[in-house]
Each structure stands twice: as structure tokens, then as C-alpha cells.
Design a protein around this motif. Structure first.
Motif, mmCIF file in Angstrom:
data_model
loop_
_atom_site.group_PDB
_atom_site.id
_atom_site.type_symbol
_atom_site.label_atom_id
_atom_site.label_comp_id
_atom_site.label_asym_id
_atom_site.label_seq_id
_atom_site.Cartn_x
_atom_site.Cartn_y
_atom_site.Cartn_z
ATOM 1 N N VAL A 101 -42.779 -0.865 15.671
ATOM 2 C CA VAL A 101 -43.717 -1.090 14.570
ATOM 3 C C VAL A 101 -44.117 -2.563 14.512
ATOM 4 C CG1 VAL A 101 -43.975 -1.059 12.056
ATOM 5 C CG2 VAL A 101 -42.977 0.899 13.228
ATOM 6 N N THR A 102 -43.196 -3.457 14.836
ATOM 7 C CA THR A 102 -43.537 -4.879 14.911
ATOM 8 C C THR A 102 -44.641 -5.107 15.941
ATOM 9 O OG1 THR A 102 -41.304 -5.558 14.253
ATOM 10 C CG2 THR A 102 -42.642 -7.192 15.414
ATOM 11 N N ALA A 103 -44.526 -4.418 17.069
ATOM 12 C CA ALA A 103 -45.554 -4.532 18.109
ATOM 13 C C ALA A 103 -46.891 -3.979 17.622
ATOM 14 C CB ALA A 103 -45.108 -3.806 19.375
ATOM 15 N N VAL A 104 -46.850 -2.863 16.888
ATOM 16 C CA VAL A 104 -48.088 -2.298 16.340
ATOM 17 C C VAL A 104 -48.727 -3.285 15.369
ATOM 18 C CG1 VAL A 104 -49.122 -0.425 15.010
ATOM 19 C CG2 VAL A 104 -47.286 0.082 16.621
ATOM 20 N N GLY A 105 -47.898 -3.871 14.494
ATOM 21 C CA GLY A 105 -48.416 -4.845 13.547
ATOM 22 C C GLY A 105 -49.061 -6.042 14.232
ATOM 23 N N LYS A 106 -48.547 -6.385 15.381
ATOM 24 C CA LYS A 106 -49.055 -7.544 16.125
ATOM 25 C C LYS A 106 -50.301 -7.216 16.939
ATOM 26 C CE LYS A 106 -47.436 -11.171 19.292
ATOM 27 N NZ LYS A 106 -46.277 -11.660 20.093
ATOM 28 N N PHE A 107 -50.289 -6.078 17.624
ATOM 29 C CA PHE A 107 -51.354 -5.780 18.584
ATOM 30 C C PHE A 107 -52.360 -4.726 18.117
ATOM 31 C CE2 PHE A 107 -47.629 -6.949 21.357
ATOM 32 C CZ PHE A 107 -48.092 -8.230 21.667
ATOM 33 N N ALA A 108 -52.013 -3.955 17.077
ATOM 34 C CA ALA A 108 -52.933 -2.928 16.558
ATOM 35 C C ALA A 108 -52.748 -2.812 15.054
ATOM 36 C CB ALA A 108 -52.686 -1.588 17.247
ATOM 37 N N PRO A 109 -53.006 -3.900 14.315
ATOM 38 C CA PRO A 109 -52.669 -3.942 12.883
ATOM 39 C C PRO A 109 -53.406 -2.933 12.012
ATOM 40 C CG PRO A 109 -54.036 -5.822 13.507
ATOM 41 C CD PRO A 109 -53.629 -5.148 14.784
ATOM 42 N N ASN A 110 -54.509 -2.390 12.495
ATOM 43 C CA ASN A 110 -55.268 -1.414 11.703
ATOM 44 C C ASN A 110 -54.991 0.027 12.108
ATOM 45 O OD1 ASN A 110 -56.691 -3.374 10.131
ATOM 46 N ND2 ASN A 110 -57.960 -3.806 11.935
ATOM 47 N N ALA A 111 -54.063 0.221 13.049
ATOM 48 C CA ALA A 111 -53.777 1.568 13.538
ATOM 49 C C ALA A 111 -53.092 2.422 12.489
ATOM 50 C CB ALA A 111 -52.913 1.493 14.790
ATOM 51 N N ARG A 112 -53.343 3.715 12.552
ATOM 52 C CA ARG A 112 -52.609 4.680 11.732
ATOM 53 C C ARG A 112 -51.309 4.979 12.476
ATOM 54 N NH1 ARG A 112 -57.787 3.135 11.482
ATOM 55 N NH2 ARG A 112 -58.974 4.193 9.851
ATOM 56 N N VAL A 128 -42.525 0.633 6.940
ATOM 57 C CA VAL A 128 -43.263 0.015 5.834
ATOM 58 C C VAL A 128 -42.760 -1.402 5.564
ATOM 59 C CG1 VAL A 128 -43.649 0.124 3.341
ATOM 60 C CG2 VAL A 128 -43.940 2.181 4.747
ATOM 61 N N GLU A 129 -41.435 -1.575 5.460
ATOM 62 C CA GLU A 129 -40.888 -2.898 5.149
ATOM 63 C C GLU A 129 -41.152 -3.886 6.284
ATOM 64 O OE1 GLU A 129 -39.801 -3.855 2.287
ATOM 65 O OE2 GLU A 129 -39.916 -1.849 1.396
ATOM 66 N N MET A 134 -44.695 -8.653 7.722
ATOM 67 C CA MET A 134 -45.720 -9.230 8.591
ATOM 68 C C MET A 134 -47.046 -9.442 7.867
ATOM 69 S SD MET A 134 -45.102 -6.912 12.019
ATOM 70 C CE MET A 134 -46.149 -7.926 13.087
ATOM 71 N N GLY A 135 -47.146 -8.927 6.638
ATOM 72 C CA GLY A 135 -48.405 -9.011 5.903
ATOM 73 C C GLY A 135 -49.466 -8.074 6.452
ATOM 74 N N LYS A 136 -49.027 -6.981 7.089
ATOM 75 C CA LYS A 136 -49.955 -6.060 7.743
ATOM 76 C C LYS A 136 -49.908 -4.636 7.163
ATOM 77 C CE LYS A 136 -51.086 -9.220 10.790
ATOM 78 N NZ LYS A 136 -50.702 -9.143 12.193
ATOM 79 N N PHE A 137 -49.242 -4.453 6.037
ATOM 80 C CA PHE A 137 -49.040 -3.094 5.522
ATOM 81 C C PHE A 137 -50.253 -2.581 4.771
ATOM 82 C CE2 PHE A 137 -47.311 -0.345 1.983
ATOM 83 C CZ PHE A 137 -47.176 0.789 2.770
ATOM 84 N N LYS A 138 -50.709 -1.383 5.153
ATOM 85 C CA LYS A 138 -51.756 -0.656 4.433
ATOM 86 C C LYS A 138 -51.172 0.710 4.094
ATOM 87 C CE LYS A 138 -55.597 -2.892 6.902
ATOM 88 N NZ LYS A 138 -54.815 -3.735 7.813
ATOM 89 N N PRO A 139 -50.959 1.021 2.806
ATOM 90 C CA PRO A 139 -50.226 2.228 2.398
ATOM 91 C C PRO A 139 -50.719 3.524 3.026
ATOM 92 C CG PRO A 139 -50.601 0.818 0.513
ATOM 93 C CD PRO A 139 -51.373 0.205 1.648
ATOM 94 N N GLY A 140 -52.018 3.670 3.201
ATOM 95 C CA GLY A 140 -52.552 4.925 3.735
ATOM 96 C C GLY A 140 -52.443 5.073 5.231
ATOM 97 N N ASN A 141 -51.931 4.030 5.908
ATOM 98 C CA ASN A 141 -51.893 4.058 7.374
ATOM 99 C C ASN A 141 -50.526 4.396 7.953
ATOM 100 O OD1 ASN A 141 -54.566 3.388 7.380
ATOM 101 N ND2 ASN A 141 -54.341 1.412 8.382
ATOM 102 N N ALA A 264 -47.306 14.913 4.325
ATOM 103 C CA ALA A 264 -46.729 13.805 5.091
ATOM 104 C C ALA A 264 -45.820 13.017 4.147
ATOM 105 C CB ALA A 264 -47.809 12.902 5.661
ATOM 106 N N PHE A 265 -44.827 12.357 4.741
ATOM 107 C CA PHE A 265 -43.872 11.521 3.998
ATOM 108 C C PHE A 265 -44.502 10.140 3.861
ATOM 109 C CE2 PHE A 265 -39.747 9.144 3.717
ATOM 110 C CZ PHE A 265 -39.216 9.821 2.618
ATOM 111 N N VAL A 266 -44.937 9.809 2.634
ATOM 112 C CA VAL A 266 -45.759 8.620 2.430
ATOM 113 C C VAL A 266 -45.194 7.715 1.330
ATOM 114 C CG1 VAL A 266 -47.898 9.675 3.245
ATOM 115 C CG2 VAL A 266 -47.241 9.937 0.845
ATOM 116 N N TYR A 267 -45.737 6.484 1.299
ATOM 117 C CA TYR A 267 -45.357 5.471 0.315
ATOM 118 C C TYR A 267 -46.174 5.701 -0.955
ATOM 119 C CZ TYR A 267 -44.599 0.746 -1.598
ATOM 120 O OH TYR A 267 -44.264 -0.327 -2.386
ATOM 121 N N LEU A 268 -45.535 6.226 -1.984
ATOM 122 C CA LEU A 268 -46.242 6.661 -3.191
ATOM 123 C C LEU A 268 -46.916 5.535 -3.969
ATOM 124 C CD1 LEU A 268 -43.696 9.304 -4.588
ATOM 125 C CD2 LEU A 268 -45.759 9.729 -3.223
#
Length: 343
Positions: A101-112, A128-129, A134-141, A264-268
Motif C-alpha cells: 500500500v505504501t508503494a501504491v500511495g507513492k506510485f498510484a496515489p489515485n488508484a482504487r 487506511v492508516e 502519507m497524506g494520500k488517503f481518499k475514503p472511497g478508494n 465492501a468493508f469500508v471506512y465509515l
């Protein structure tokens, strides 16, 4: 069209998942990553005459894997084996998911990000944490894939109806039972809450109803035992994961979902109706729960709480039990990231 990346593509879930997504008309580019064998799997799948390209990457090429990816599926991790608890799985898989997930945040920050690795109840909070730090969290993604529970519920509901009343059972279609049953809560044991929305079927099941609930909750154990230590649910998980991914992909094209009550198991806290869901499950502080979602352009834009407003007394008991266990699972995941940051 959409680029999809699969992290953990050479595993028991990853390989059939890769095959199924190579067949999807919604995928234009399929990127496969693993610590071994992904290049060969990618080459193998690239010979299939569907219109998507497919490339496998080695363990040092995760940036190329993720570059421009819009959907990332994570089935990477150690599978369940006899005697291996989900807590044991957590210890082994938490670090893997954090790294990916760290790699996703770095190289594909807008990915679902679709988390398939178990235990989902703890690994989604880790994802999520990690992104929050990383300052890259989008709840719906960020979505925990719990769709195998629905696939099992559809299958087992018809099976038990056949046992109770073959005539009624034969009238059912397993592929469309999502119109009559959904699954909420979490993705392990008693956190899994099958909800039969067509209450006439609860009456038809009679004493088989409790057997149905238990089998949906612990169906994975059947496979672990039947494989005699050689693995867990891989093919059925890949099928369920691909079906979920396809719904996400369909939403990029503004197409209606094929699955009713897709959960889906999501961040409410970050989603529309999230606070309402917390109130309805009786815990205003619970941050994650699996509920039917509304997708738009690949992201969760809201959750549907209507199923929580129509619970029977037995279903309310199931929710109460699930919430108690989920709180512990969620805290375990959060603590893995938050405690490590204090060191």
C-alpha cells in the motif's frame, strides 16, 4: 479503458484472478506483480486473444507495475493452513500489505485499492492508516473485498432450500440470489452476517436457517480441511474478487451494477451515510463495517444503510456479536501502524 494492477499475481488467488481479469472487456492493461514468477504468468496470459495487454513484472519493478494504474487488487500474502488462525495470518500479512500500500500511495496515489488478503478486518485498517500517514488517503478508494461471503450465501441458500423443499429449491437461480440475500459486517467467522432480504425464505428454511448462517460464516474451514493442508479458498476467492473488481470497472463506464446489494468493508467516517450506519449498528465509534456500497467512477460515494433498518431480532443479535469482534480486529490493524510509528 482502465489499467488494473494485481499485487501477488503468482499466488493461489492471484493466478486465477489474473486469468479472469484478462478476460474482462473493461480492462485495457493488466499489470502483474509478485516476488517470483509474475513475468512468466504475464507472458502466458498475454497469449490469450482478448483485447487487453498483459505484462508481468519482477520484484524490483513495482513502480512500473503501478504507474498509471486506476485499480489495484491486493491478494498477496500467506494463505490459511490447518491450525493457522487469522491472528497468525495477520502477523505474517500485515507487513506485506503495509509495504504494498505504501508503494501504491507513492506510485498510484489515485488508484482504487481492493484488499483481498486476509484478515480483511485488520488489513483494511492497515491500508487506511498507511495512506493517512502519507497524506494520500481518499475514503472511497479503499475497499475490503468481502464478496466471497455473498457468493457463498447465494450458493448455500439454494442448497439448504433444496434440502428443505426440493420444489422451492429448484425454482431458485444461484446466480441471481443476490436479490434475496446479502452479507454485511466483516470477513471472518462471527463478523460475517448473512441477511436474507426475502423473509419468506427464512420461513422456508425453518431449522436449516441456523445451519445456513453458520456455514456462510465458517465456509472457508470446509475448504482448508478438504485441501488437507494444501491451501485455502483460492479459486472461489478469485471468482468473487474478479466479480467485485468487474463491478468497480463497470462504474468507470457509468454502467449499472449487476450485483444488487454489493458490499465492501469500508471506512465509515469518510463516506455518506457512514454516521448513520454507526448509529444503526449501535456503536458510534466503530470505523469499519461491510455494507452495500454505491460506486461512481470506481470509487465508493455512499453506503446503503437500508438493510440495517429492517433487521429481525436474530439479525440484530448477529450484528451485536459482530461489532464486538470487529472492534478488536480493527484495533489490531490500526495499532500495527500507529504503534510502529512511535518506535
Amino acid at each position: 479503458m482502465v489499467k488494473v494492477a494485481i499485487l501477488g499475481a503468482s499466488g493461489g488467488v492471484g493466478q486465477p484472478l489474473s486469468l479472469l481479469l484478462k478476460l474482462s472487456p473493461y480492462v485495457s492493461e493488466l499489470a502483474l506483480y509478485d516476488i517470483r514468477a509474475a513475468e512468466g504468468i504475464g507472458k502466458d496470459l498475454s497469449h490469450i486473444n482478448t483485447n487487453s495487454s498483459c505484462v508481468g513484472y519482477d520484484k524490483d519493478s513495482i513502480e512500473n507495475t503501478l504507474s498509471n494504474a486506476q485499480v489495484v487488487l491486493i491478494p498477496a500474502g500467506v494463505p490459511r493452513k490447518p491450525g493457522l488462525t487469522r491472528d497468525d495470518l495477520f502477523k505474517m500479512n500485515a507487513g506485506i500489505v503495509k509495504s504494498l500500500v505504501t508503494a501504491v500511495g507513492k506510485f498510484a496515489p489515485n488508484a482504487r485499492i481492493l484488499v483481498i488478503s486476509n484478515p480483511v478486518n485488520s488489513l483494511v485498517p492497515i491500508a487506511v492508516e498507511t495512506l493517512k500517514k502519507m497524506g494520500k488517503f481518499k475514503p472511497g478508494n479503499v475497499m475490503g473485498v468481502t464478496n466471497l461471503d455473498l457468493v457463498r450465501a447465494e450458493t448455500f441458500l439454494v442448497d439448504y432450500l433444496m434440502l428443505k423443499n426440493p420444489k422451492i429449491g429448484q425454482e431458485q437461480d444461484k446466480t441471481t440470489m443476490h436479490r434475496k440475500v446479502t452479507v454485511i459486517g466483516g470477513h471472518s467467522g462471527e463478523t460475517i452476517i448473512p441477511i436474507i432480504t426475502d423473509k419468506s425464505l427464512v420461513f422456508q428454511l425453518d431449522k436449516q436457517y441456523e445451519h445456513f448462517i453458520h456455514r456462510v460464516q465458517f465456509g472457508g474451514d470446509e475448504i482448508v480441511q478438504a485441501k488437507q493442508g494444501a491451501g485455502s479458498a483460492t479459486l472461489s476467492m478469485a471468482f468473487a474478487g474478479a466479480k467485485f473488481a468487474e463491478e468497480v470497472l463497470r462504474s468507470f463506464h457509468n454502467e449499472k451494477p449487476e450485483t444488487e446489494s454489493l458490499s465492501a468493508f469500508v471506512y465509515l467516517p469518510g463516506l455518506k451515510n457512514g454516521k448513520k450506519a454507526q448509529q444503526l449498528v449501535g456503536d458510534n465509534s466503530i470505523e469499519y463495517f461491510s455494507l452495500p456500497i454505491v460506486l461512481r467512477n470506481g470509487s465508493v460515494v455512499s453506503i446503503d444503510t437500508s438493510v440495517l433498518e429492517k433487521l429481525s431480532p436474530r439479525e440484530e443479535q448477529l450484528v451485536n456479536t459482530a461489532v464486538k469482534e470487529l472492534r478488536k480486529n480493527i484495533e489490531k490493524g490500526k495499532s500495527f501502524i500507529l504503534d510502529s510509528s512511535k518506535l
